[in-house]
Design a protein around this motif. Structure first.
Motif, mmCIF file in Angstrom:
data_model
loop_
_atom_site.group_PDB
_atom_site.id
_atom_site.type_symbol
_atom_site.label_atom_id
_atom_site.label_comp_id
_atom_site.label_asym_id
_atom_site.label_seq_id
_atom_site.Cartn_x
_atom_site.Cartn_y
_atom_site.Cartn_z
ATOM 1 N N LEU A 116 0.829 -1.209 0.000
ATOM 2 C CA LEU A 116 0.000 0.000 0.000
ATOM 3 C C LEU A 116 0.861 1.256 0.000
ATOM 4 O O LEU A 116 0.552 2.228 -0.684
ATOM 5 C CB LEU A 116 -0.960 -0.002 1.199
ATOM 6 N N ILE A 143 -6.310 3.997 -7.907
ATOM 7 C CA ILE A 143 -6.026 3.450 -6.578
ATOM 8 C C ILE A 143 -6.602 4.316 -5.464
ATOM 9 O O ILE A 143 -6.212 4.189 -4.310
ATOM 10 C CB ILE A 143 -4.517 3.248 -6.358
ATOM 11 N N LEU A 155 2.154 1.710 -3.479
ATOM 12 C CA LEU A 155 1.109 2.169 -4.391
ATOM 13 C C LEU A 155 0.911 3.676 -4.304
ATOM 14 O O LEU A 155 0.628 4.332 -5.310
ATOM 15 C CB LEU A 155 -0.218 1.456 -4.101
ATOM 16 N N LEU A 207 -7.256 4.639 0.007
ATOM 17 C CA LEU A 207 -5.896 4.122 0.149
ATOM 18 C C LEU A 207 -5.291 4.499 1.498
ATOM 19 O O LEU A 207 -4.709 3.655 2.183
ATOM 20 C CB LEU A 207 -5.016 4.613 -1.001
ATOM 21 N N ALA A 247 -6.994 2.541 4.229
ATOM 22 C CA ALA A 247 -6.574 1.142 4.163
ATOM 23 C C ALA A 247 -5.187 0.973 4.775
ATOM 24 O O ALA A 247 -4.941 0.015 5.524
ATOM 25 C CB ALA A 247 -6.577 0.655 2.716
ATOM 26 N N GLU A 248 -4.305 1.913 4.461
ATOM 27 C CA GLU A 248 -2.952 1.837 5.012
ATOM 28 C C GLU A 248 -2.982 1.964 6.536
ATOM 29 O O GLU A 248 -2.296 1.229 7.250
ATOM 30 C CB GLU A 248 -2.071 2.923 4.390
ATOM 31 N N LYS A 278 -9.404 3.992 -4.264
ATOM 32 C CA LYS A 278 -10.130 3.036 -3.416
ATOM 33 C C LYS A 278 -9.483 1.669 -3.560
ATOM 34 O O LYS A 278 -9.089 1.266 -4.654
ATOM 35 C CB LYS A 278 -11.599 2.928 -3.831
ATOM 36 N N VAL A 279 -9.359 0.966 -2.438
ATOM 37 C CA VAL A 279 -8.840 -0.401 -2.448
ATOM 38 C C VAL A 279 -9.801 -1.283 -1.647
ATOM 39 O O VAL A 279 -10.573 -0.786 -0.829
ATOM 40 C CB VAL A 279 -7.410 -0.495 -1.869
ATOM 41 N N GLU A 330 -14.506 -1.804 0.733
ATOM 42 C CA GLU A 330 -13.765 -0.826 -0.050
ATOM 43 C C GLU A 330 -13.481 0.373 0.842
ATOM 44 O O GLU A 330 -14.355 0.824 1.575
ATOM 45 C CB GLU A 330 -14.608 -0.407 -1.257
#
Length: 147
Positions: free
Chosen positions: A48, A77, A51, A94, A97-98, A79-80, A91
């Motif tokens: 992540l 990217i 990315l 980013l 998520a990280e 949305k992950v 979802e």
């Protein structure tokens, strides 16, 4: 009430030692599972992070399992999809998520340290019981205790 005989003490120590061995094996299995989770989460965190520094259209390798990879180009990217457990994925952005992966990694590392401490304690107890068992065994054989 009389004191337990050396034979009774030995039986008790043997039973306790067997129980501790079972506990130690369980803790070692937990450590292996946690170690695997730490590895997976570390890779996810690193991926992540990488990315974030990549641009749309950049060439990437996508793992397909079994050590096989597919060449692809990086798409949107913003949305992950992140697995949150129990085969449920959601979802999220980013950055979010990280943070989520980093938080879970910290939690798993903390759990691993705790299990490691428990294992060390049980191993120390096992050594004490084994030493006592050795002394009792030597005593029953009529040998002088070793120092």
């Amino acid at each position: 009430m009389t004191a337990p005989s050396p034979e009774e003490q030995m039986r008790k120590l043997i039973v306790e030692l067997q129980l501790m061995r079972g506990t130690a094996e369980t803790l070692q299995e937990r450590l292996q599972i946690l170690g695997s989770a730490i590895g997976d989460l570390s890779v996810a965190k690193e991926s992540l992070g990488s990315l974030k520094e990549s641009e749309k259209g950049a060439p990437i390798l996508v793992p397909t399992g079994g050590g096989a990879y597919v060449n692809a180009n990086l798409g949107d990217i913003s949305k992950v999809i992140v697995n949150i457990g129990a085969d449920v994925s959601i979802e999220m952005g980013l950055e979010e998520a990280e943070k989520d992966v980093t938080g879970r990694l910290d939690d798993v590392e903390k759990a691993s340290r705790s299990v490691q401490q428990q294992l060390e304690q049980i191993l120390a107890q096992m050594q004490i019981h084994q030493d006592g068992l050795n002394r009792l065994s030597a005593s029953l054989r009529g040998e002088a205790p070793r120092v």
